[in-house]
Each structure stands twice: as structure tokens, then as C-alpha cells.
Design an enzyme around this catalytic site. Structure first.
Site, PDB file in Angstrom:
ATOM      1  N   ARG A 177       0.857  -1.177   0.000  1.00 28.04           N
ATOM      2  CA  ARG A 177       0.000   0.000   0.000  1.00 28.04           C
ATOM      3  C   ARG A 177       0.898   1.234   0.000  1.00 28.04           C
ATOM      4  NH1 ARG A 177      -4.809   2.646  -1.040  1.00 28.04           N
ATOM      5  NH2 ARG A 177      -5.041   4.430   0.370  1.00 28.04           N
ATOM      6  N   SER A 219      -4.693  -0.571  -4.025  1.00 28.95           N
ATOM      7  CA  SER A 219      -5.097   0.771  -4.434  1.00 28.95           C
ATOM      8  C   SER A 219      -6.262   0.699  -5.400  1.00 28.95           C
ATOM      9  CB  SER A 219      -3.937   1.515  -5.093  1.00 28.95           C
ATOM     10  OG  SER A 219      -4.350   2.780  -5.567  1.00 28.95           O
ATOM     11  N   ARG A 279       0.488  14.616  -6.824  1.00 28.04           N
ATOM     12  CA  ARG A 279       1.390  13.667  -6.170  1.00 28.04           C
ATOM     13  C   ARG A 279       2.382  13.037  -7.145  1.00 28.04           C
ATOM     14  NH1 ARG A 279      -3.149  10.010  -3.388  1.00 28.04           N
ATOM     15  NH2 ARG A 279      -4.031  10.390  -5.462  1.00 28.04           N
ATOM     16  N   ASP A 333      -4.416  16.387  -9.172  1.00 29.98           N
ATOM     17  CA  ASP A 333      -3.587  15.461  -8.393  1.00 29.98           C
ATOM     18  C   ASP A 333      -2.132  15.843  -8.620  1.00 29.98           C
ATOM     19  OD1 ASP A 333      -2.286  13.371  -7.114  1.00 29.98           O
ATOM     20  OD2 ASP A 333      -3.684  11.839  -7.845  1.00 29.98           O
ATOM     21  N   GLY A 357      -3.941  16.225   0.754  1.00 31.26           N
ATOM     22  CA  GLY A 357      -4.799  16.850  -0.249  1.00 31.26           C
ATOM     23  C   GLY A 357      -4.370  16.545  -1.675  1.00 31.26           C
ATOM     24  N   SER A 399      -0.972   7.921   0.882  1.00 33.18           N
ATOM     25  CA  SER A 399      -0.729   9.356   0.945  1.00 33.18           C
ATOM     26  C   SER A 399      -1.183   9.909   2.293  1.00 33.18           C
ATOM     27  CB  SER A 399      -1.484  10.074  -0.176  1.00 33.18           C
ATOM     28  OG  SER A 399      -0.983   9.687  -1.437  1.00 33.18           O
ATOM     29  N   CYS A 414     -13.538  11.492   3.637  1.00 31.51           N
ATOM     30  CA  CYS A 414     -12.767  10.659   2.710  1.00 31.51           C
ATOM     31  C   CYS A 414     -12.741   9.244   3.282  1.00 31.51           C
ATOM     32  CB  CYS A 414     -11.346  11.205   2.542  1.00 31.51           C
ATOM     33  SG  CYS A 414     -10.359  11.165   4.051  1.00 31.51           S
TER      34      CYS A 414
END
Length: 458
Positions: A59, A160, A139, A137, A104, A62, A75
Site C-alpha cells: 500500500r 489501491s 502527487r 492530483d 490533499g 498518501s 474521505c
């Protein structure tokens, strides 16, 4: 960014342990994220070549203060983290990489709260980020890839629902062998948020994750699976389905000293029930199953799919002299079509059942040439073939270089003398022995080794 640069930015700096509700994990601290640091929670030897040879569950999580620490239901982050630790603990091997600086989706904690305020007014999570001048996004996963490299993990089963995460890890050199949703239910408070992620960002939901075996027998390799048996099936059989419409597989179960039956011919049973289920799964994934006449005479097999869901393949009996008894199940039971392959001059009885087709093939000094058999099957549209037995038949296809894969299951049993399993003319030097990439699976008390002969050095 090069591998060397990634390693410089992300170094392991401390190791300790962390007892949790799901067990005690090794906790590794890494620098990175502009001094915030990252954490890896590791259970078991994730880098070792284990007997089951499954890629570890991973996993890449974030950071989410509101969900992970404060229990927010806006969330599903905290529940995803808890579910990942639970699944890894259940399997006994895997890791969670907790990435700081991802709050975020990479915009930061305060910006995320501003995005929440816009969502309070009815703006979805994607448009909220965009209105604030941020990407949907932001990330990146370079640090995650570096941590995996540090731990010696090249292959992962990714926990995921986000396909973009799998794509980015793949681009960074991580082999994502499967991606599976975690068993986390939607809540009224996060339903709009999760729907937006699915509709606008391509995320999966648990309900949308297909049953892996149903997909595999339909000729499709699912991109995601729920942790558990589906994961095992996808990892074990997905490569066979992905190989395409032409594939020849050999399968044999033998004792630790290399025999498939006692000297009396008794072969019930050399390997255990788990291996027999594995055999039925292989049958369900092919168009035709091939056996020699000696197997039919000795065992009178049905060669059908019974232990699992699936359609039975066409049964192919290699019998140059037509010595198979007319009362054999493959000739009398119509639960699958049968091709009775005999020599040009072999006499066959009249009045055969309608499911039986007599196929006459040229006979050489060693019987039917494997290439000839496969050509006859391919002409009939039977491209995916399982060569199931016995030892001489599987060995002949192996020696002829006609097997793409070989599944060889070894039972913890010493017979001493009996019907041999794999045998072929070998080499004088061990350096010239047949070698190929392998994977190993634990099947109850037995060990199955899969040889990828299509990738063997020439």
C-alpha cells in the site's frame, strides 16, 4: 530523475518496531519530502524469494491528517490505511509506504481545507483543487519507488483503487503485477467524494472489482482484484491468459524422487487435493488437454473440469496403435469432445459415440511428433493446449522444445521405484542443463514449480 538521484533524496535513516492492532511491524524511517520524512511499515521478508513466490502486498498511502489521525468521514483514507494493514497482517507479508507531503493529493493541509470549504458549497474535489490553482492530483511517487528499491522489492501487488498510481509506479520501474481494491464501504458522508474519484479520476470501487476467476476463464486479465484468493489466482494464472491464443503448457505431479506412480502403476494420488484443483484450473484455461494412451489405460481419467468453475477442454488422446479400451470414459462419456489420435493403419471399433472424432496422424519411430500433434490441434482452432500426462508424453513435448510453460509439482513422497516422471536426453555438463525462469507455489503439502520455457536461454 535518475535512480542515483532518487536514492540520494530518499535514504533509510532509522529502523525500529511498531506494535499495532494488526500485529508488530518493522518501522523504517526515510528522509525526503523536504524534511518531513516518510515511513515504511514492513511485515515479513518482502524481498526474499519465498516458496509461494507471490509479489508482496504493498500500500502506497498518501498522508491524510484528517482521515488517518482525526477519523474524518469526508474521505476513506483512514479506513483504507487500516484495511491495508489488516490485509497485510492476514497474509503475513507486505508493507505500507506512508508518504508525507501528499496531503490533499499533494496540495498541502491548509490548501486542502480551502478545498473542503469549496466542497461545502457543492464543488466536487477535482474542481475545488482546480479553482484554487492546483492540479487535480499533484502527487509524485519517486520516493515510493526508491523505498521499494531499498527494500529489494521489484514486484508488487498494489493495494489501491487508483490506476494512475499503478501507472506512475510502473513508469518508475516497479512491476505492478496486480492492483486490488481494499474492502472499504462507502459512507453517506463521502459518497459524493468517492463518486467524483471514480467518475472523473478513474478510481475503482470494491463493487466494481470483477471476480478474478470469472474474468480469467473468459480470457481477460482483470486490472484489479480484492485481496485474498482473487489475488492468488490473478498472480498465478494471469500470465497464462495474457500469453494469448497460442500457448502450450505441460503439467505433471511426481514424487520427490521423480516418479508419477508406483511400479504397480498405482498413481492415486501422488500429489494432494490442492494440486488437483490447480490441474482443473489449468484445464479450464485451455482449449485442449492432451494425454498418452498409457495414462488412459492405467487411470481411465475423465479429463474434465470439476473442481472449479469452467468449461472442460477438448480431450486429446495420443494412441498410435489404438490400444485404448473402447469402454474408456473419454470414449464413452460425452461431457467433453474427444479427439482419438491414432496411426494411419490402426484399427478402431465402429459405433463410436458422437463426441469422439478419430484423427489419423503419421507415426514416427517415437510415436507422434509433438509438432504434428500441435499442428493438427491448431488447424481445429485449439490454440491453448495442456499436455497433462503421462511422464513420457510430457517429456516428449519438453524434449521437442514445444512447451511454453511447465508446471512440475513435487510431493513430499519417496516411491523408490516406479513409473518415471520427467525424463529426457540430458547434457554432459550441468552448465548445459535446461534452465528457465521459475516461480514456485505452495499447494498444500506439495511444491509446484512453474518453468517459463518460452524465456529459457537458447
Amino acid at each position: 530523475m535518475t535512480d542515483a538521484e532518487v536514492h540520494v533524496l530518499t535514504r533509510r535513516v532509522v529502523a525500529t518496531t511498531l506494535p499495532t492492532a494488526h500485529g508488530t511491524f518493522q518501522m523504517l524511517g526515510y528522509d525526503g519530502a523536504a524534511g518531513l520524512g516518510h515511513v515504511a511499515l514492513v511485515l515479513g521478508d518482502v524481498a526474499a524469494e519465498t516458496l509461494d513466490d507471490l509479489a508482496p502486498l504493498v500500500r502506497v498511502h498518501s498522508e491524510c491528517l484528517t482521515g488517518d489521525a482525526l477519523g474524518s468521514r469526508r474521505c476513506d483514507c483512514g479506513e483504507q490505511l487500516d484495511a491495508a494493514l489488516r490485509e497485510i497482517a492476514r497474509e503475513g507479508r507486505g508493507l505500507v509506504i506512508y508518504l508525507r507531503g501528499h496531503e490533499g493529493r499533494g496540495i498541502g493541509l491548509l490548501a486542502k481545507l480551502h478545498a473542503y470549504a469549496l466542497q461545502d458549497e457543492g464543488v466536487d474535489t477535482v474542481d475545488a483543487n482546480l479553482r484554487l490553482g492546483y492540479p487535480a492530483d499533484a502527487r509524485e511517487y519517486d520516493d515510493a519507488a526508491a523505498i521499494l528499491r531499498d527494500l529489494g522489492v521489484a514486484r508488487v501487488r498494489l493495494l489501491s483503487s487508483n490506476p494512475d498510481k499503478a501507472t506512475k509506479l510502473t513508469d518508475l520501474g516497479v512491476e505492478v503485477v496486480s492492483r486490488q481494491a481494499l474492502p472499504v464501504a462507502d459512507r453517506p458522508e463521502n459518497a459524493f467524494y468517492l463518486t467524483t474519484k471514480r467518475v472523473r479520476m478513474g478510481h475503482d470501487s470494491l463493487a466494481a472489482a470483477p471476480d478474478a476467476w470469472s474474468e480469467l476463464i473468459a480470457g481477460r486479465v482483470p486490472a484489479a482484484a480484492v485481496a485474498g484468493l482473487d489475488t492468488v489466482l490473478l498472480d498465478r494464472y494471469g500470465p497464462l491468459v495474457a500469453a494469448g491464443p497460442r500457448l502450450t503448457i505441460g503439467q505433471l505431479g511426481q514424487s520427490a524422487d521423480g516418479f508419477i506412480a508406483a511400479r504397480s502403476g498405482d498413481a492415486e494420488f501422488v500429489t494432494g487435493a490442492d494440486d488437483r484443483e490447480h490441474l482443473h484450473r489449468l484445464r479450464a484455461l485451455v482449449d485442449a488437454v492432451v494425454v498418452g494412451a498409457a495414462t488412459v489405460v492405467a487411470d481411465d481419467p475423465r479429463l474434465t473440469v470439476r473442481a472449479v468453475t469452467g468449461v472442460s477442454p477438448v480431450r486429446v488422446v495420443l494412441d498410435p496403435s489404438a490400444r485404448v479400451p473402447a469402454g474408456s470414459r473419454v470414449l464413452t462419456e460425452a461431457d467433453a469432445a474427444t479427439l482419438w489420435c491414432v496411426g494411419p493403419d490402426a484399427g478402431v471399433p465402429g459405433g463410436l459415440a458422437g463426441h469422439v472424432e478419430v484423427v489419423r496422424l503419421p507415426v514416427g519411430p517415437d510415436g507422434f511428433a509433438p509438432a504434428t500433434v500441435l499442428a493438427a490441434l491448431h488447424r481445429r482452432g485449439l490454440g491453448r493446449v495442456l499436455v497433462e500426462g503421462g511422464g513420457r508424453t510430457v517429456s516428449s513435448f519438453l524434449a521437442a522444445g514445444r512447451l511454453d510453460r511447465l508446471f512440475l509439482t513435487t510431493a513430499p513422497l519417496l516411491i523408490g521405484d516406479g513409473v518415471p516422471g520427467i525424463r529426457f536426453t540430458g547434457s554432459d555438463r550441468l552448465a548445459d542443463a535446461l534452465a528457465a525462469p521459475v516461480r514456485r507455489f505452495v499447494l498444500g503439502p506439495d511444491i509446484c514449480t512453474e518453468f517459463d520455457l518460452s524465456a529459457a536461454p537458447v
